[in-house]
Design a protein around this motif. Structure first.
Motif, PDB file in Angstrom:
ATOM      1  N   LYS A  60       0.825  -1.219   0.000  1.00  0.00           N
ATOM      2  CA  LYS A  60       0.000   0.000   0.000  1.00  0.00           C
ATOM      3  C   LYS A  60       0.855   1.264   0.000  1.00  0.00           C
ATOM      4  CE  LYS A  60      -1.948  -1.053   4.047  1.00  0.00           C
ATOM      5  NZ  LYS A  60      -1.043  -2.102   4.625  1.00  0.00           N
ATOM      6  N   ASP A  79       3.087  -7.545   1.892  1.00  0.00           N
ATOM      7  CA  ASP A  79       1.881  -7.435   2.721  1.00  0.00           C
ATOM      8  C   ASP A  79       0.841  -6.741   1.857  1.00  0.00           C
ATOM      9  OD1 ASP A  79       0.114  -7.190   4.998  1.00  0.00           O
ATOM     10  OD2 ASP A  79       0.700  -5.086   5.047  1.00  0.00           O
ATOM     11  N   HIS A 199      -0.703  -4.823  14.376  1.00  0.00           N
ATOM     12  CA  HIS A 199      -0.196  -3.612  13.696  1.00  0.00           C
ATOM     13  C   HIS A 199      -0.939  -2.447  14.334  1.00  0.00           C
ATOM     14  CE1 HIS A 199       1.091  -0.835  10.523  1.00  0.00           C
ATOM     15  NE2 HIS A 199      -0.136  -0.368  10.586  1.00  0.00           N
ATOM     16  N   SER A 202       0.950   3.854  12.132  1.00  0.00           N
ATOM     17  CA  SER A 202       1.983   4.180  11.149  1.00  0.00           C
ATOM     18  C   SER A 202       2.684   5.476  11.573  1.00  0.00           C
ATOM     19  CB  SER A 202       1.308   4.343   9.791  1.00  0.00           C
ATOM     20  OG  SER A 202       2.240   4.370   8.749  1.00  0.00           O
ATOM     21  N   GLY A 239       4.868   0.058  10.590  1.00  0.00           N
ATOM     22  CA  GLY A 239       4.580   1.228  11.420  1.00  0.00           C
ATOM     23  C   GLY A 239       5.739   2.071  11.871  1.00  0.00           C
ATOM     24  N   GLU A 274       5.866  -6.057   8.436  1.00  0.00           N
ATOM     25  CA  GLU A 274       5.171  -5.483   7.275  1.00  0.00           C
ATOM     26  C   GLU A 274       5.541  -4.008   7.101  1.00  0.00           C
ATOM     27  OE1 GLU A 274       1.100  -5.981   8.468  1.00  0.00           O
ATOM     28  OE2 GLU A 274       1.145  -8.160   8.271  1.00  0.00           O
ATOM     29  N   GLY A 276       6.289  -0.506   5.407  1.00  0.00           N
ATOM     30  CA  GLY A 276       5.987   0.156   4.143  1.00  0.00           C
ATOM     31  C   GLY A 276       6.767   1.453   4.051  1.00  0.00           C
ATOM     32  N   ARG A 277       6.353   2.427   4.878  1.00  0.00           N
ATOM     33  CA  ARG A 277       6.969   3.754   4.858  1.00  0.00           C
ATOM     34  C   ARG A 277       8.493   3.682   5.046  1.00  0.00           C
ATOM     35  NH1 ARG A 277       3.969   8.267   6.532  1.00  0.00           N
ATOM     36  NH2 ARG A 277       2.617   6.841   7.671  1.00  0.00           N
ATOM     37  N   ARG A 313      -0.948  13.913   1.296  1.00  0.00           N
ATOM     38  CA  ARG A 313      -0.602  13.811   2.720  1.00  0.00           C
ATOM     39  C   ARG A 313      -0.686  15.147   3.478  1.00  0.00           C
ATOM     40  NH1 ARG A 313       3.503  12.213   4.783  1.00  0.00           N
ATOM     41  NH2 ARG A 313       2.490  10.910   6.337  1.00  0.00           N
ATOM     42  N   TYR A 317      -3.374  14.764   6.340  1.00  0.00           N
ATOM     43  CA  TYR A 317      -2.830  14.525   7.690  1.00  0.00           C
ATOM     44  C   TYR A 317      -2.014  15.703   8.212  1.00  0.00           C
ATOM     45  CZ  TYR A 317      -3.210   9.806   5.585  1.00  0.00           C
ATOM     46  OH  TYR A 317      -3.614   8.687   4.913  1.00  0.00           O
ATOM     47  N   TYR A 373       3.086   6.423   0.241  1.00  0.00           N
ATOM     48  CA  TYR A 373       1.764   7.053   0.341  1.00  0.00           C
ATOM     49  C   TYR A 373       1.707   8.366  -0.451  1.00  0.00           C
ATOM     50  CZ  TYR A 373       1.694   3.603   4.070  1.00  0.00           C
ATOM     51  OH  TYR A 373       1.806   2.435   4.765  1.00  0.00           O
ATOM     52  N   MET A 377      -1.544   7.128  -3.194  1.00  0.00           N
ATOM     53  CA  MET A 377      -2.809   7.742  -2.771  1.00  0.00           C
ATOM     54  C   MET A 377      -3.286   8.794  -3.762  1.00  0.00           C
ATOM     55  SD  MET A 377      -2.188   8.183   1.332  1.00  0.00           S
ATOM     56  CE  MET A 377      -3.898   8.516   1.747  1.00  0.00           C
TER      57      MET A 377
HETATM   58  N1  LLP Z   1       0.557  -3.519   7.915  1.00  0.00           N
HETATM   59  C1  LLP Z   1      -0.712  -3.096   8.048  1.00  0.00           C
HETATM   60  C2  LLP Z   1      -1.737  -4.050   8.484  1.00  0.00           C
HETATM   61  C3  LLP Z   1      -1.036  -1.756   7.786  1.00  0.00           C
HETATM   62  O1  LLP Z   1      -2.290  -1.331   7.937  1.00  0.00           O
HETATM   63  C4  LLP Z   1      -0.020  -0.853   7.382  1.00  0.00           C
HETATM   64  C5  LLP Z   1      -0.310   0.551   7.088  1.00  0.00           C
HETATM   65  C6  LLP Z   1       1.298  -1.351   7.250  1.00  0.00           C
HETATM   66  C7  LLP Z   1       1.544  -2.683   7.532  1.00  0.00           C
HETATM   67  C8  LLP Z   1       2.436  -0.467   6.821  1.00  0.00           C
HETATM   68  O2  LLP Z   1       2.654   0.549   7.729  1.00  0.00           O
HETATM   69  P1  LLP Z   1       3.960   1.478   7.595  1.00  0.00           P
HETATM   70  O3  LLP Z   1       5.163   0.616   7.849  1.00  0.00           O
HETATM   71  O4  LLP Z   1       3.968   2.014   6.222  1.00  0.00           O
HETATM   72  O5  LLP Z   1       3.767   2.513   8.622  1.00  0.00           O
HETATM   73  N2  LLP Z   1      -1.577   6.850   4.301  1.00  0.00           N
HETATM   74  C9  LLP Z   1      -0.956   7.087   5.581  1.00  0.00           C
HETATM   75  C10 LLP Z   1      -0.400   5.810   6.182  1.00  0.00           C
HETATM   76  C11 LLP Z   1      -1.431   4.723   6.314  1.00  0.00           C
HETATM   77  C12 LLP Z   1      -0.895   3.426   6.855  1.00  0.00           C
HETATM   78  C13 LLP Z   1      -1.916   2.345   6.754  1.00  0.00           C
HETATM   79  N3  LLP Z   1      -1.480   1.049   7.174  1.00  0.00           N
HETATM   80  C14 LLP Z   1       0.118   8.158   5.440  1.00  0.00           C
HETATM   81  O6  LLP Z   1       0.305   8.689   4.337  1.00  0.00           O
HETATM   82  O7  LLP Z   1       0.761   8.527   6.417  1.00  0.00           O
END
Ligand code: LLP
Length: 417
Positions: A60, A79, A199, A202, A239, A274, A276-277, A313, A317, A373, A377
């Protein structure tokens, strides 16, 4: 660390001047650094080396198949949260055995698709979802490996809209439900109950809430094992935050790994993550051209060709993205400006009173830390076509998504008789 830097007064991505990309492909354009993507994946993976976890990149954050493929070649899993993301992961070369399927609203068709592929794990978020999976398995005589996503009632994250771990959030199940669901999953002949997932949010800048959630997870795993139910896998989610340049640095992956290693010392479960960012965020920038400067008594308004549909973003946010001029201006006096896009609403404002060097029409600027993102997005609001994405490797760059044409969008629509 990332691979965006000034060289002879020009901003480069690795060995490619961003100006060359904008001149060739046009602006606005997303530019990603493969060296940065690879570095972030490796730093994360190596921090956990002794446990050799599955690092399932959260598609995502940036679902471009060239980005996913860059990571898949290093062994990353994916993921995913929709059939579309699973298709992206497969198209990028991620084997089903490294795909995790998460999300609160998986449909029966999506579950059937994931089960038919034999994905590594489906993270279940409700009683109804377990029932649905059982039905699909029975109907097709197929097996499914599952984990239960718990809601540990721990809040974290950079903004309310991206916090997922509090009890009232729509994610995961409480501990009582998790115990019951796990036992039920074990009892089903076609379901392989592998473990638990969590989780909590983020852009998390503090290890304490993550640690709290992980302790809940470990305690639950031990309790289940004591009841004779094996727990082979624990999925710790994503996260971990990244520096957006205006805030205290979030914990380094090595600090995170030290905490995880301590919390799960002696626990036999295979770990998964998992992120992402953390992988994609600082590996990408959005390059935009100045359209004009509108003088105002209070402060000038800088109008760019990028807008909230390209990078939502800040509007969504109140997120901060550093803005760097593509031509370096180290000694130029900086003046506060409001930085906006062309879209017809005030929300289309990237920054207020941002101190920037003098900029003129046709100058280029780069929104930093826009690899996660950002493009993922984006939308076509105001009939603005999706913008191109470019992947840099050393001194070469490739267009990995071409610019969309308005005519292609119009082809999807029709006026009824
Ligand atoms: N795993 C799950 C179940 C999640 O819901 C997410 C993010 C991740 C992993 C990855 O999280 P990360 O490592 O990227 O923090 N659009 C928002 C962020 C939304 C995150 C949603 N879930 C932004 O631009 O800040």
């Amino acid at each position: 660390m990332n691979h965006f830097h000034y060289r002879d007064g020009e901003l480069f991505c690795e060995d490619v001047p961003l100006r060359a990309v904008a001149d060739d492909v046009g602006a606005p354009v997303y530019v990603y650094s493969s060296a940065t993507l690879e570095r972030h994946y490796r730093v994360f993976k190596e921090a956990f080396a002794p446990r050799d976890p599955l690092v399932a990149y959260a598609v995502k954050a940036n679902g471009n198949i060239a980005v996913i493929a860059t990571l898949a070649k290093l062994g990353a899993g994916a993921d995913t949260v929709s059939a579309g993301e699973i298709q992206r992961a497969l198209a990028a070369g991620v084997p089903p055995g490294r795909i995790v399927f998460s999300g609160v609203g998986k449909t029966e068709a999506e579950l059937a698709y994931a089960i038919s592929l034999g994905v590594h794990q489906i993270n279940i978020e409700s009683v109804a979802e377990l029932d649905m999976i059982a039905r699909v398995c029975d109907l097709h005589g197929q097996r499914a490996a599952i984990a239960i996503r718990i809601n540990p009632d721990v809040g974290a994250g950079g903004h309310d809209k991206i916090s997922t771990g509090k009890a009232q959030a729509k994610f995961g199940v409480g501990l009582d439900a998790a115990r019951m669901l796990y036992a039920r999953a074990h009892a089903h002949p076609l379901i392989d109950a592998k473990g638990f997932a969590v989780h909590i949010g983020s852009q998390i800048r503090d290890l304490a809430p993550l640690e709290d959630a992980f302790v809940v997870l470990r305690t639950l795993a031990e309790e289940m094992r004591a009841q004779g139910l094996p727990v082979e896998r624990l999925d710790l989610g994503g996260g971990l935050g990244i520096p957006y340049f205006n805030e205290p640095s979030p914990p380094a992956p090595t600090d995170y790994a030290a905490m995880v290693t301590r919390v799960f010392a002696g626990d036999p479960a295979a770990l998964a993550f998992e992120p992402g960012r953390l992988i994609a965020g600082n590996a990408g920038v959005l390059v935009s051209r100045v359209i004009r400067l509108q003088p105002r008594p209070e402060r000038d308004i800088l109008v760019l060709d990028a807008a909230m549909n390209d990078l939502i973003r800040p509007a969504m946010y109140e997120a901060f993205h550093d803005i760097w001029p593509v031509r370096e201006a180290p000694d130029a006096p900086r003046a506060p400006m409001d930085v906006v896009g062309p879209i017809c609403e005030t929300g289309d404002t990237f920054a207020r009173a941002r101190a920037l060097p003098p900029l003129s029409p046709d100058d280029l600027v780069a929104f930093m830390s826009a690899g996660a993102y950002g493009a993922a997005m984006s939308s076509t609001y105001n009939a603005r076509p999706l913008i191109p994405e470019v992947l840099v490797r050393g001194d070469r760059f490739d267009v990995v998504r071409r610019r969309w044409k308005v005519s292609e969008q119009l082809e999807l629509e029709r006026i009824p008789e």
